[in-house]
Write a protein that holds these residues in place. Structure first.
Motif, short mmCIF file in Angstrom:
data_model
loop_
_atom_site.label_atom_id
_atom_site.label_comp_id
_atom_site.label_asym_id
_atom_site.label_seq_id
_atom_site.Cartn_x
_atom_site.Cartn_y
_atom_site.Cartn_z
N ALA A 114 -54.09 22.08 -9.78
CA ALA A 114 -55.38 22.76 -9.70
C ALA A 114 -55.97 22.84 -8.29
CB ALA A 114 -56.37 22.12 -10.66
N PRO A 115 -56.03 21.74 -7.54
CA PRO A 115 -56.63 21.84 -6.20
C PRO A 115 -55.89 22.81 -5.29
CG PRO A 115 -56.46 19.54 -6.89
CD PRO A 115 -55.67 20.35 -7.88
N LEU A 116 -54.56 22.81 -5.38
CA LEU A 116 -53.78 23.70 -4.51
C LEU A 116 -53.94 25.16 -4.93
CD1 LEU A 116 -51.85 24.00 -2.17
CD2 LEU A 116 -49.95 23.58 -3.74
N LEU A 117 -53.93 25.43 -6.26
CA LEU A 117 -54.11 26.80 -6.73
C LEU A 117 -55.48 27.33 -6.32
CD1 LEU A 117 -52.52 26.54 -10.30
CD2 LEU A 117 -51.55 27.67 -8.29
N ALA A 118 -56.51 26.50 -6.45
CA ALA A 118 -57.85 26.93 -6.03
C ALA A 118 -57.89 27.19 -4.52
CB ALA A 118 -58.87 25.87 -6.41
N GLU A 119 -57.21 26.35 -3.77
CA GLU A 119 -57.15 26.53 -2.31
C GLU A 119 -56.45 27.84 -1.96
OE1 GLU A 119 -54.50 24.54 1.19
OE2 GLU A 119 -55.63 23.14 -0.07
N TRP A 120 -55.34 28.12 -2.65
CA TRP A 120 -54.63 29.37 -2.39
C TRP A 120 -55.52 30.57 -2.71
CZ3 TRP A 120 -49.21 28.21 -5.01
CH2 TRP A 120 -48.48 27.36 -4.17
N SER A 121 -56.19 30.51 -3.85
CA SER A 121 -57.05 31.63 -4.24
C SER A 121 -58.16 31.86 -3.21
CB SER A 121 -57.66 31.37 -5.62
OG SER A 121 -58.54 32.42 -5.98
N GLU A 122 -58.78 30.80 -2.76
CA GLU A 122 -59.87 30.92 -1.79
C GLU A 122 -59.35 31.46 -0.46
OE1 GLU A 122 -61.80 27.16 -1.53
OE2 GLU A 122 -62.45 27.19 -3.65
N ALA A 123 -58.08 31.19 -0.15
CA ALA A 123 -57.49 31.66 1.10
C ALA A 123 -57.06 33.12 1.02
CB ALA A 123 -56.30 30.79 1.47
N GLY A 124 -57.09 33.70 -0.20
CA GLY A 124 -56.73 35.11 -0.35
C GLY A 124 -55.32 35.36 -0.81
N VAL A 125 -54.59 34.30 -1.19
CA VAL A 125 -53.26 34.51 -1.80
C VAL A 125 -53.45 35.37 -3.05
CG1 VAL A 125 -51.35 33.38 -3.01
CG2 VAL A 125 -52.28 32.38 -0.91
N VAL A 126 -52.56 36.32 -3.24
CA VAL A 126 -52.63 37.18 -4.43
C VAL A 126 -52.12 36.41 -5.64
CG1 VAL A 126 -51.76 39.28 -5.53
CG2 VAL A 126 -52.40 39.31 -3.10
N ILE A 127 -52.95 36.32 -6.67
CA ILE A 127 -52.57 35.66 -7.92
C ILE A 127 -52.76 36.64 -9.06
CG2 ILE A 127 -53.08 33.78 -9.52
CD1 ILE A 127 -54.06 32.13 -7.15
N PHE A 128 -51.73 36.81 -9.88
CA PHE A 128 -51.83 37.68 -11.05
C PHE A 128 -51.50 36.86 -12.28
CE2 PHE A 128 -50.34 40.74 -14.22
CZ PHE A 128 -51.46 41.58 -14.25
N ALA A 129 -52.50 36.72 -13.17
CA ALA A 129 -52.38 35.85 -14.34
C ALA A 129 -52.61 36.66 -15.60
CB ALA A 129 -53.39 34.71 -14.24
N ALA A 130 -51.67 36.60 -16.54
CA ALA A 130 -51.76 37.37 -17.78
C ALA A 130 -51.86 36.44 -18.98
CB ALA A 130 -50.53 38.28 -17.94
N GLY A 131 -52.77 36.76 -19.90
CA GLY A 131 -52.86 36.04 -21.16
C GLY A 131 -53.15 34.56 -21.00
N LEU A 155 -51.89 45.14 -5.62
CA LEU A 155 -51.58 43.74 -5.36
C LEU A 155 -50.62 43.60 -4.18
CD1 LEU A 155 -51.12 42.36 -8.99
CD2 LEU A 155 -53.20 42.43 -7.61
N ILE A 156 -49.62 44.46 -4.16
CA ILE A 156 -48.66 44.43 -3.04
C ILE A 156 -49.37 44.73 -1.73
CG2 ILE A 156 -46.66 45.59 -2.03
CD1 ILE A 156 -45.65 46.02 -4.93
N GLY A 157 -50.27 45.71 -1.75
CA GLY A 157 -51.00 46.05 -0.54
C GLY A 157 -51.84 44.90 -0.02
N LEU A 158 -52.46 44.15 -0.94
CA LEU A 158 -53.24 42.99 -0.53
C LEU A 158 -52.35 41.93 0.11
CD1 LEU A 158 -55.55 42.54 -3.67
CD2 LEU A 158 -56.25 43.38 -1.41
N ALA A 159 -51.21 41.67 -0.52
CA ALA A 159 -50.31 40.62 -0.02
C ALA A 159 -49.66 41.01 1.30
CB ALA A 159 -49.24 40.32 -1.07
N THR A 160 -49.16 42.22 1.37
CA THR A 160 -48.49 42.65 2.61
C THR A 160 -49.50 42.81 3.74
OG1 THR A 160 -48.58 44.97 1.86
CG2 THR A 160 -46.54 43.73 1.43
N GLY A 161 -50.71 43.25 3.40
CA GLY A 161 -51.74 43.37 4.42
C GLY A 161 -52.06 42.04 5.06
N ARG A 162 -52.16 40.98 4.23
CA ARG A 162 -52.43 39.64 4.75
C ARG A 162 -51.29 39.17 5.64
NH1 ARG A 162 -52.24 35.46 1.73
NH2 ARG A 162 -53.74 34.18 2.91
N ALA A 163 -50.07 39.59 5.30
CA ALA A 163 -48.90 39.13 6.04
C ALA A 163 -48.57 40.00 7.24
CB ALA A 163 -47.69 39.08 5.10
N GLY A 164 -49.31 41.10 7.41
CA GLY A 164 -49.04 42.00 8.52
C GLY A 164 -47.80 42.85 8.34
#
Length: 244
Positions: free
Chosen positions: A75-92, A201-210
């Motif tokens: 949980a702490p790491l997932l929350a940290e990733w989300s706050e940092a802008g890592v793209v997360i896609f969660a279904a169901g 989602l890809i655009g968000l991730a690739t944009g962050r990575a340059g």
């Protein structure tokens, strides 16, 4: 530059073919000439370095219960990733496990990862919608839904969209969006049937990575095939909703 895609718990949470979400993202990036590294995480594994995209799918109540302690550990790491802008896609169920908590009964509640504000009540009668449709900023999202939950989020938390046909969160909306984290009840898999969302989602991730993500004619050909599958579901919508 390599884009890293991590799927959480594919052996536990792939009940509705949600592994296809990772497959769709990876396929679309490789068609654009982007180097992609795929990772799968199972309970107790060591997580890879910070990924660019994380996916998590759905599963049974027993599977969710069995993952409770591991979710708490991450949980702490997932929350940290989300706050940092890592793209997360969660279904169901994956969406529910990444919320504050999941209730299975009056005396059974497991804590979630806290990426999304809100809680899921998974003790409701089963909801099955063959043509689940959600109006969103990415156009009409179409798929199926199959769950026993309602999700109550925070009023200031944006949903992924408004339900045209189906149940979703249970209040006329579906899912939640926090930073670059997206939760939904859409299956199908969602990112196969909804290329506009996958590309976002890809655009968000690739944009962050340059990294530049440029669609090609191969994407267009792939999406024409996808549109045939979408049209089958769209044609099942009530007559008032027959538009793409």
């Amino acid at each position: 530059m390599t884009i890293s895609v991590l799927e959480l718990y594919p052996a536990h949470l792939s009940l509705n073919g949600d592994v296809g979400n990772r497959t769709a993202l990876v396929r679309r990036m490789r068609l654009a000439g982007i180097d992609v590294a795929e990772h799968a995480y199972h309970p107790g594994d060591t997580l890879p370095d910070t990924p660019d995209i994380v996916t998590i799918g759905t599963g049974t109540s027993s599977a969710q219960r069995s993952l409770a302690s591991d979710i708490a550990r991450l949980a702490p790491l997932l929350a940290e990733w989300s706050e940092a802008g890592v793209v997360i896609f969660a279904a169901g169920a994956g969406f529910h496990l990444l919320s504050a908590s999941v209730r299975f009964g009056a005396d059974e509640v497991i804590p979630g990862a806290g990426v999304f504000a809100g809680s899921a009540d998974a003790s409701r009668p089963r909801i099955i919608t063959e043509a689940f449709a959600v109006e969103s900023d990415f156009g009409l999202l179409i798929g199926t839904e199959n769950h026993t939950s309602v999700f109550v989020g925070r009023p200031d938390q944006k949903p992924i969209g408004r339900v045209r046909h189906g149940v979703g969160n249970g209040d006329g909306t579906d899912g939640a969006v926090v930073n670059n984290s997206f939760g939904t009840h859409l299956h199908g898999p969602a990112l196969v049937l909804n290329p506009s969302l996958a590309d976002h989602l890809i655009g968000l991730a690739t944009g962050r990575a340059g990294v530049d993500y440029v669609r090609s004619g191969e994407h267009d050909a792939l999406d024409k095939t996808v549109e045939l599958a979408r049209s089958i579901l769209i044609n099942k919508l009530p007559s008032s909703g027959q538009k793409s």
